[in-house]
Every structure is written in structure tokens, then in C-alpha cells.
Design an enzyme around this catalytic site. Structure first.
Site, PDB file in Angstrom:
ATOM      1  N   HIS A  19       0.797  -1.263  -0.227  1.00  0.00           N
ATOM      2  CA  HIS A  19       0.029  -0.005  -0.058  1.00  0.00           C
ATOM      3  C   HIS A  19       0.735   1.101  -0.107  1.00  0.00           C
ATOM      4  O   HIS A  19       0.627   2.126  -0.603  1.00  0.00           O
ATOM      5  CB  HIS A  19      -0.986   0.029   1.046  1.00  0.00           C
ATOM      6  N   LYS A  43     -15.336  -8.472   3.816  1.00  0.00           N
ATOM      7  CA  LYS A  43     -14.197  -8.589   4.631  1.00  0.00           C
ATOM      8  C   LYS A  43     -14.806  -8.669   6.063  1.00  0.00           C
ATOM      9  O   LYS A  43     -15.434  -7.787   6.515  1.00  0.00           O
ATOM     10  CB  LYS A  43     -12.960  -7.643   4.179  1.00  0.00           C
ATOM     11  N   ARG A  93      -1.396  -6.239  -8.430  1.00  0.00           N
ATOM     12  CA  ARG A  93      -0.250  -7.234  -8.092  1.00  0.00           C
ATOM     13  C   ARG A  93      -0.205  -8.588  -9.106  1.00  0.00           C
ATOM     14  O   ARG A  93       1.143  -8.866  -9.324  1.00  0.00           O
ATOM     15  CB  ARG A  93      -0.637  -7.753  -6.608  1.00  0.00           C
ATOM     16  N   SER A 131      -3.129  -7.897   2.794  1.00  0.00           N
ATOM     17  CA  SER A 131      -3.423  -7.711   4.032  1.00  0.00           C
ATOM     18  C   SER A 131      -4.062  -8.772   4.471  1.00  0.00           C
ATOM     19  O   SER A 131      -3.831  -9.382   5.897  1.00  0.00           O
ATOM     20  CB  SER A 131      -4.517  -6.589   4.167  1.00  0.00           C
TER      21      SER A 131
END
Length: 168
Positions: A19, A43, A93, A131
Site C-alpha cells: 500500500h 471482509k 499485483r 493484507s
């Protein structure tokens, strides 16, 4: 002269070195980068929105004046419009990220065609960091120092100790 404002949205639960890479690089593209800390119904956060915002503020202190940390719980494009943003900054990513982000960018463009989505590729050394995986490693007692700052590591380790961990 018009101020170029960008929004970098995310849950930042917790904020990772990946991040931070996108924040630092994204801040170079705009006059002001708004880091939008959001909830995500799909989440289960380890930290509250307030705790995540405090982490982001702490981790980006050296960029003070160039960035702003704001929470939101709305459609991204509505939030970006309220911030006066002309672009959304997103980090990629892997190919799987691209497929999801491409679909989201298309939907967002349909909602508000005045705001562009800009994709930044994560630094190669940071590409595997997520994360979700950082939290999983921490819960099982693994070392997360390669993925987060020392301060964030301490926050995560403390939270895992408070809530219990699965590993033996």
C-alpha cells in the site's frame, strides 16, 4: 491552475508496504492524494475504521500536506466526486487483480465518466503482499516484518494477542 486530486481507496486492514508503495508513487501523479479508508462488507476487519485511519495517518506522516486520509462508506465514485477527484489510483499485483480491477474500472466509468482510473503495478518485491495474508500469517504466529512497517507489525501482533491465535 486546477488542483489534480486523486483517490486511493482501500480497507488498509492493515496498511502494508505494498500500500505504501502505491501511496508514494500515486502522490507523485497528483497535487493531493486522498486515501479513502472504507468498509468492505465481504471482509472481516481486524481493526476498526478509526484504527485503520490512525495507522494510515501515522505511516504517511512524511507525506503530510500532499495526502489526506478520509473514511467513507459509499460508492467509490460518489466519494471521489465529493473529494473533487479526477482520478482513482489502484494498485495491481497480479493478473487476477487486473481482471477484477478492469471490471470495476468499467463499472465506475459507467457511473462517472469524468473520473479516470489509473493502475500502478506494485513493485516486484511487494507483489505477493496482501493484507488478508498478512493477517493470516500473524494469526498463526508467523513473522510479518517483511510485509509491514515495525509499527504496523506491533499493532497486528497486539491485536492477535488480544483476540487469540490459532497456531500452537
Amino acid at each position: 491552475m486546477t488542483t489534480r486530486i486523486g483517490v486511493y481507496p482501500g480497507t488498509f486492514d492493515p496498511i502494508t508496504l505494498g500500500h505504501m508503495d502505491i501511496i508514494r508513487r500515486g502522490a507523485k501523479l497528483v497535487d493531493r492524494l486522498v486515501i479513502g479508508v472504507t468498509t468492505n462488507p465481504s471482509k472481516s476487519p481486524m481493526f476498526s475504521v478509526e484504527e485503520r485511519m490512525a495507522m494510515v495517518v501515522r505511516e504517511t506522516a512524511d507525506l503530510a500536506g500532499r495526502i489526506e486520509v478520509v473514511s467513507f462508506d459509499s460508492l467509490l465514485m460518489d466519494f471521489a466526486e465529493r473529494q473533487g477527484a479526477s482520478m482513482i489510483v489502484r494498485g495491481l499485483r497480479a493478473v487476477a487483480d487486473f481482471e477484477y480491477e478492469y471490471q470495476m474500472a468499467g463499472m465506475n466509468q459507467q457511473l462517472n465518466g469524468r473520473i479516470e482510473t489509473v493502475f500502478l503495478m506494485a513493485d516486484v518485491s511487494l507483489q505477493p503482499i496482501a493484507s488478508r495474508l498478512v493477517k493470516e500469517i500473524a494469526v498463526y504466529g508467523g513473522d510479518i516484518r517483511k510485509f509491514v512497517s515495525p509499527e504496523v507489525k506491533a499493532d497486528v501482533v497486539k491485536r492477535v494477542a488480544e483476540t487469540g491465535r490459532k497456531g500452537s
